[in-house]
Write an enzyme that holds these catalytic residues in place. Structure first.
Site, mmCIF file in Angstrom:
data_model
loop_
_atom_site.group_PDB
_atom_site.id
_atom_site.type_symbol
_atom_site.label_atom_id
_atom_site.label_comp_id
_atom_site.label_asym_id
_atom_site.label_seq_id
_atom_site.Cartn_x
_atom_site.Cartn_y
_atom_site.Cartn_z
ATOM 1 N N LYS A 25 0.741 -0.643 -0.019
ATOM 2 C CA LYS A 25 0.032 -0.064 -0.023
ATOM 3 C C LYS A 25 0.803 1.104 0.127
ATOM 4 C CE LYS A 25 -4.271 -0.136 2.422
ATOM 5 N NZ LYS A 25 -3.348 -1.464 3.041
ATOM 6 N N GLY A 133 -7.706 -6.472 3.961
ATOM 7 C CA GLY A 133 -8.169 -5.844 4.519
ATOM 8 C C GLY A 133 -8.227 -7.065 5.716
ATOM 9 N N GLN A 312 -6.000 5.013 -2.726
ATOM 10 C CA GLN A 312 -4.973 3.914 -2.571
ATOM 11 C C GLN A 312 -5.715 3.159 -3.994
ATOM 12 O OE1 GLN A 312 -5.051 -0.047 -0.088
ATOM 13 N NE2 GLN A 312 -6.915 1.080 1.087
ATOM 14 N N HIS A 839 -17.103 -37.499 -19.359
ATOM 15 C CA HIS A 839 -16.950 -38.901 -18.894
ATOM 16 C C HIS A 839 -17.468 -39.606 -17.898
ATOM 17 C CE1 HIS A 839 -14.924 -41.434 -15.757
ATOM 18 N NE2 HIS A 839 -13.880 -42.294 -16.489
#
Length: 880
Positions: A25, A133, A312, A839
């Site tokens: 960040k 988070g 951000q 299959h």
């Protein structure tokens, strides 16, 4: 002690390469500040401060040792360890130099300002792991004491339950993940939200999505409010969607610090959070940020007093990458996952991908690549664009694909509706091409209506066996090294030609089955129609299962051996060595050798040449036998005979009372179906036998290359394409340099699930089954084998190591012939991937067990031991 100046960096002193110092960040905020984006000012407390704080804790080494002992599944232990670490760290004083550095940076930034204090981990906001988070954020922090408390709490948030679990799940070392703290000037937002520069739901790279609500973004991020949703087409700056939500609450900053939750007025609840000018301003900023980083971005923003701020930005990690699926001509291309078509969604190595591109001649280029089979993220995708644009051919393709996965046609239709897809198809049939098409059709019609199939199955089996034997001799006769490698690759390039020996008969058999089904549906009920194709002998998978049951009955002849099966561990070869010492075990071991000789080339995910085969690792077979010993002797033959009896009864009912002409037609269709459709697995059975021959010799070449110092270790061979395997003998080391990065890509893609359908714009159309009368909470899918059953869930991920007990409900992402032995015990089948003719569906019908496919996230939602009801007639699954 670290120099105090290294504890702090202001945003304008930070670049993207400073991630080890300020975390993901912090590095992004510094990079964006430097690029001129409207980032609120601030500073980062570096990882050096975190390291010194942890060093000040007397038991920090013990804490990390404890963290190394927990697993992602043990949530209670994670909670206990996390609480213990946080409680201890909360009592550790922050070193004086760190306090001084923080205070000085705070004074410089403005001690009268309010701040947002956020954690920034060094394993955060990465291209393939966002850590979003996982650590904590503290808003509207005012004053020195509150700032220092928030800094400490950010450090402690590295040890919360969710942060520890996330690191465990993503294989990040607890010791290596460091934490920086971002201190950013607080924006007293009127409106806040999140912006995705690509649609996070559909994956469409040209659709920009904005979520917006009033007040601080915390209400939106925490899920407390349903935000407005806006979408913009980035190509022309057009707002294409507006959804105004009922925004009942908002979070606002308090004057003296902290935040408050406030109920909005009735008028404001339904008021637009953004006007068109703001939407387009946000879209412009998002596009600029995406352009700066060169990849789709997840952006947090806010607007205060009419000014737009960037809080951000991080990569969107949930999108399926499209690096290898870019459009070759600027138009929209549509790709279908070959993994889904082959019931295998696991990643493949370059050798495995190159092998498939060599076997399937579609779009094959001189260098061994393919313009049709495109490699992307260690998976194969087929470019269906040209055929899907054709007004007639696309119908046949959609019909064929529906038998592989019932969701695929609708997903393809969704993508085909895009305006940018509508282009000329470009298909032009030359006279020679039309001549070849008519010749193929003529062969199919002959096989359908005129051919005598006497001994055709035996002849086909001999063709395959002779080809495999000749291939072994040809490879072994070639000089060791590059000549042998060339022979192997040539064999893969030409093996498809063998299919011409029975391709028309297979198609005729399937066509006969379809015609017969339509005719029979007027006189028989659905179960009887299904029974017409049950219990047919000659199918390679059916014959293999019967042989495996016979092998179990031979094992029963030795009581000592039966008891020894209870001691089956993880080393099958050691177990077999000790079994050979037991009384009367010789007949079983001889029969096992015969079975391995006949069917040992098979295994799970068998289209991947790298995957273990039964001849290499017989443990899955032994586990199936151990489980089968719990059943009655001969039960497999009795079950097969019951299917034959059902077929004969249904056939007799269909023929009774019909006219002579109609009877002759029906008998012909039954004859062709019985002789042609049983060849359905022969092409795959042939390929896996060729893989067995080539794999064993390729492993020997890998040892030679390692001895010649062309490879570092033998298993590096699997990270080369076939042209590179041929060329590396004369290479000076450049080819070997490619291997480490390829190995990293392969390992990184282990947990990545490929989409069924994806476009060159990254869109992944999602289709969900809907059953009108399904009970609330029930799971739904595509019913592919009728019947209703209740049973105990067993989720199987690896048939090599896991077993299915008699009567249990098999739940899997997919199955292929390597899974077939498990079906002997299955009471029902639930799969995430598949269609009517894949299959698992075919085998389920042959075994008469209910089956539902296309059940999204079934292996995650259902758990071992749960009791479920499967309604294979309607496609409904209920947890009891």
């Amino acid at each position: 002690m670290t120099n105090p100046k290294e504890y702090v960096r202001s945003f304008n002193e930070i670049r993207s390469q400073d991630l080890p110092l300020v975390g993901g960040k912090g590095a992004n905020l510094g990079e964006l500040t430097h690029a001129g984006f409207p980032v609120p000012t601030g500073f980062c407390l570096t990882t050096a401060a975190f390291t010194d704080f942890m060093d000040a804790a007397p038991s920090s080494a013990e804490f990390y040792d404890l963290l190394d002992t927990v697993s992602a599944q043990d949530t209670e232990e994670i909670r206990k360890v996390g609480e213990r670490v946080q409680e201890a760290l909360s009592k550790v004083p922050i070193p004086a130099d760190i306090v001084t550095a923080s205070r000085d940076a705070w004074h410089t930034a403005g001690e009268n300002n309010a701040y947002a204090v956020r954690s920034s981990a060094t394993a955060e906001d990465l291209p393939d792991a966002s850590f979003a988070g996982q650590q904590d954020t503290y808003l509207n922090i005012i004053g020195e004491e509150a700032l220092l408390t928030a800094i400490r709490n950010c450090w402690l948030s590295l040890f919360t339950d969710r942060a520890i679990t996330y690191r465990c799940q993503n294989d990040f070392s607890h010791r290596e993940v460091q934490l920086s703290v971002v201190v950013q000037k607080m924006i007293m937002a009127d409106t806040s939200g999140i912006l995705f520069t690509a649609d996070p739901l559909s994956g469409h790279r040209h659709t920009l999505s904005i979520d917006a609500s009033f007040g601080l973004g915390e209400a939106l991020v925490s899920g407390l409010v349903s935000p407005d949703a806006y979408q913009v087409d980035k190509r022309n700056r057009t707002i294409i969607n507006r959804q105004i939500a009922d925004k009942q609450i908002a979070i606002f900053p308090e004057k003296d610090g902290g935040t408050r939750q406030e109920t909005l007025s009735q008028t404001q609840q339904t008021q637009k959070a953004l006007d068109d000018q703001q939407i387009l301003a946000l879209a412009d900023m998002g596009c600029q940020i995406e352009g700066h980083y060169g990849s789709p971005q997840d952006i947090e923003w806010s607007i205060a007093d009419g000014e737009l701020y960037l809080l951000q930005a991080r990569p969107i990690t949930s999108l399926y990458p499209i690096d290898g699926l870019q459009s070759p001509d600027e138009s929209l291309h549509i790709y279908f996952s070959m993994g889904h078509q082959q019931n295998m969604t696991d990643p493949m190595t370059p050798t495995s991908i190159s092998s498939m591109q060599s076997i399937i001649p579609l779009g094959r280029t001189e260098n061994g690549n393919s313009t049709i089979l495109r490699a992307n993220q260690a998976r194969l995708f087929m470019d269906l664009t040209t055929i899907l644009r054709h007004p007639i051919l696309h119908r046949g393709l959609l019909n064929a694909i529906s038998t592989l996965d019932a969701r695929a046609p609708e997903a393809l239709r969704i993508a085909m509706q895009r305006p940018e897809f509508r282009q000329p198809h470009g298909i032009a049939f030359s006279f020679s091409a039309l001549k070849n098409v008519f010749q193929v059709i003529s062969q199919i019609m002959h096989a359908l209506w005129r051919q005598d199939y006497t001994d055709f199955l035996q002849k086909t089996n001999r063709i395959i066996a002779d080809y495999v034997n000749e291939l072994e001799k040809k490879i072994d006769a070639a000089p060791a090294g590059q000549p042998q490698a060339q022979v192997m690759w040539d064999a893969l390039l030409s093996v498809h030609r063998l299919l011409f020996n029975w391709g028309a008969q297979l198609i005729a058999g399937e066509a006969a089955k379809r015609i017969l089904t339509r005719l029979a549906s007027k006189r028989l009920n659905p179960e009887e129609v299904e029974a017409l194709s049950l219990g047919l002998s000659g199918n390679s998978v059916t014959d293999m299962n019967l042989a495996l049951g016979d092998l179990t009955d031979i094992a029963r002849q030795s009581p000592q051996l039966c008891n020894w099966f209870n001691q089956l561990g993880t080393d099958s070869h050691e177990w077999l060595d000790q079994a050979a010492q037991l009384d009367h075990s010789a007949p079983f071991l001889a029969a096992l050798d015969t079975f391995i000789a006949d069917y040992g080339a098979r295994g799970p995910s068998e289209i991947d040449i790298l995957m273990p085969r039964w001849y290499e690792q017989p443990l899955p077979l032994l586990k199936v036998i151990a489980s089968n010993l719990q059943k009655e002797a001969g039960s497999h033959r009795a079950q097969h005979e019951s299917l034959v009896h059902r077929r004969e009864e249904a056939t007799a009912k269909l023929l009774s009372g019909t006219s002579r002409v109609r009877m002759r037609l029906i008998k012909r269709l039954i004859y062709v179906m019985s002789e042609g459709s049983i060849l359905r697995e022969h092409h795959k059975f042939m390929v896996v036998q060729v893989f067995r021959v080539i794999k064993e010799r390729l492993k020997k070449l890998a040892v030679q290359l390692t001895d010649a110092q062309k490879l570092v270790k033998p298993d590096d061979i699997w990270f080369l394409t076939w042209p590179e395997i041929v060329d590396i003998w004369d290479d000076t080391g450049e080819i070997a340099k490619l291997i480490p990065d390829r190995r990293t890509v392969y390992e990184r893609n282990q947990n990545l699930l490929p989409p069924l359908v994806i476009t060159s714009d990254g869109e992944t159309p999602v289709v969900k089954y809907q059953v009108e009368d399904a009970p609330a909470g029930a799971m739904v899918g595509n019913p592919v084998s009728p019947g209703v059953v209740e049973g105990t869930v067993r989720v199987i991920h690896n048939p090599q190591t896991e077993i299915l007990n008699p009567g249990e409900i098999l739940v899997a992402v997919f199955t292929d012939p390597g899974w077939t032995p498990l079906f002997i015990n299955a009471g029902g089948l639930i799969m995430e991937v598949g269609g009517m003719m894949t299959h698992g569906s075919v085998v389920a019908r042959e075994y008469g067990i209910p089956a539902i496919v296309g059940v999204q996230d079934a292996t995650n939602i259902l758990r071992d031991g749960q009791q479920v009801s499967i309604d294979g007639n309607r496609g409904i699954i209920e947890v009891l």
